[in-house]
Design an enzyme around this catalytic site. Structure first.
Site, PDB file in Angstrom:
ATOM      1  N   ASP A 166     -38.271  19.115 -43.173  1.00 47.87           N
ATOM      2  CA  ASP A 166     -38.778  18.705 -41.866  1.00 47.87           C
ATOM      3  C   ASP A 166     -38.940  17.182 -41.892  1.00 47.87           C
ATOM      4  O   ASP A 166     -38.729  16.554 -42.937  1.00 47.87           O
ATOM      5  CB  ASP A 166     -40.124  19.381 -41.553  1.00 47.87           C
ATOM      6  CG  ASP A 166     -40.402  19.483 -40.056  1.00 47.87           C
ATOM      7  OD1 ASP A 166     -40.160  20.557 -39.462  1.00 47.87           O
ATOM      8  OD2 ASP A 166     -40.848  18.472 -39.461  1.00 47.87           O
ATOM      9  N   ARG A 196     -51.125  13.009 -27.175  1.00 50.74           N
ATOM     10  CA  ARG A 196     -50.695  13.076 -28.578  1.00 50.74           C
ATOM     11  C   ARG A 196     -51.024  11.791 -29.356  1.00 50.74           C
ATOM     12  O   ARG A 196     -51.162  11.829 -30.578  1.00 50.74           O
ATOM     13  CB  ARG A 196     -49.191  13.315 -28.659  1.00 50.74           C
ATOM     14  CG  ARG A 196     -48.717  14.618 -28.022  1.00 50.74           C
ATOM     15  CD  ARG A 196     -48.625  15.723 -29.044  1.00 50.74           C
ATOM     16  NE  ARG A 196     -48.073  16.932 -28.490  1.00 50.74           N
ATOM     17  CZ  ARG A 196     -46.822  17.344 -28.689  1.00 50.74           C
ATOM     18  NH1 ARG A 196     -45.993  16.624 -29.422  1.00 50.74           N
ATOM     19  NH2 ARG A 196     -46.408  18.473 -28.173  1.00 50.74           N
TER      20      ARG A 196
END
Ligand SMILES: C[S@@+](CC[C@H](N)C(=O)[O-])C[C@H]1O[C@@H](n2cnc3c(N)ncnc32)[C@H](O)[C@@H]1O
Length: 286
Positions: free
Chosen positions: A157, A48
């Protein structure tokens, strides 16, 4: 030089992430977001974060950790955190929730709105927006003059790139495959025939407000929200953080308000007395 050795020269192998570096990255992520990374999963961190590490011209994760820890690099810390969130989502994910909403709550919301009440829905942990747009398009399909009433959907979010997509309302048409035909048609009302991408129609977009909201920071909203979708977010948290999320969300539900949670999520025992399970992973406040 043989082709194999040539490619060895050009291919930079990814640096590895030592267990103590992984533990520190996991600690920062937990402190900032409540997300609980599985113990000792350095390969996840490498896959990631390696792109970001390279973009910063850093050679190893120890230097990366020092870099994002400096106050002047807070933007890079945010990028690290966004890169470690799981943003998987789909239009009409867990489709039964939209049927339950239409059959068991929408008529009451319409009645209340027509009596002048303010109606607020919340997609909490909305990722790139597929969930709030599914809800908005469902609302508009069943309630074509919804814009005449005080009805809005809050979509929140913590992941900046996901929020940008949600704000743009722009998606590949291929992502609509699982959407029921009439809702799909409504979503594509302003699409150009030959384009692979489409933008949600204005009538859908104007129902949604997109905002940053981190469950681990003070929540800048007092509610109430008649409908809350918080699905597949708490699943990444430990029991303590889950309790903060579920109790905070239930506090914001008025009587008869509905909470929709992910199919593999459970409310903690201390919260189950505050709401009633009325259908699959759907709870009503008494
Ligand atoms: C797997 S997605 C779920 C999206 C959508 N609700 C669905 O079910 O399809 C989980 C989302 O939760 C967000 N998230 C993680 N930690 C969060 C926090 N502390 N506060 C708010 N959102 C968070 C992530 O950024 C991610 O977009």
């Amino acid at each position: 030089m043989s082709p194999a050795s040539k490619s060895q020269v050009h291919m930079k192998s990814a640096p590895s992430c030592a267990p103590e570096t992984y533990a520190e990255i996991a600690r920062i992520l937990y402190a900032k977001t409540g997300i609980n990374l599985p113990a000792d999963n350095g390969s996840l961190v490498v896959s990631r974060l390696v792109k970001h590490l390279r973009a910063l011209n850093l050679s190893d994760f120890e230097s990366y950790l020092r870099w994002v820890g400096q106050p002047e690099h807070s933007e890079d810390l945010n990028t690290m955190i966004s890169s470690l969130t799981t943003n998987t989502t789909r239009f009409y994910r867990e489709p039964y929730h939209f049927d339950i909403f239409v059959e068991q709550q929408l008529p009451e919301l319409m009645r209340k709105a027509k009596n002048g009440e303010r109606i607020r829905l919340w997609s909490a942990g909305c990722s790139s927006g597929e969930e709030p747009y599914s809800l908005a398009a469902t609302l508009l399909y069943h309630w074509p003059d919804v814009a005449n009433y005080d009805v809005r959907i809050l979509a929140t979010d913590i992941c900046a790139p996901a929020l940008q997509t949600a704000e743009s309302g722009r998606y590949p048409k291929g992502r609509l495959d699982a959407v029921p035909e009439p809702i799909r048609k409504l979503m594509l009302a302003e699409a150009h025939e030959n384009d692979e991408m489409f933008t949600m129609p204005q009538a859908v977009r104007q129902l949604i407000t997109v905002r940053y909201l981190n469950f681990m920071e003070p929540w800048p909203t007092k509610g109430p929200f008649q409908t809350i979708f918080c699905r597949n977010v708490a699943i990444y948290m430990d029991d303590k953080v889950q309790l903060t999320i579920w109790s905070g969300l239930i506090d914001l539900l008025p009587p008869q308000g509905l909470l929709f949670i992910g199919h593999s999520e459970r409310l903690p025992p201390s919260q189950t007395d505050r709401v009633k399970l009325i259908d699959r992973t759907t709870f009503r406040r008494g």
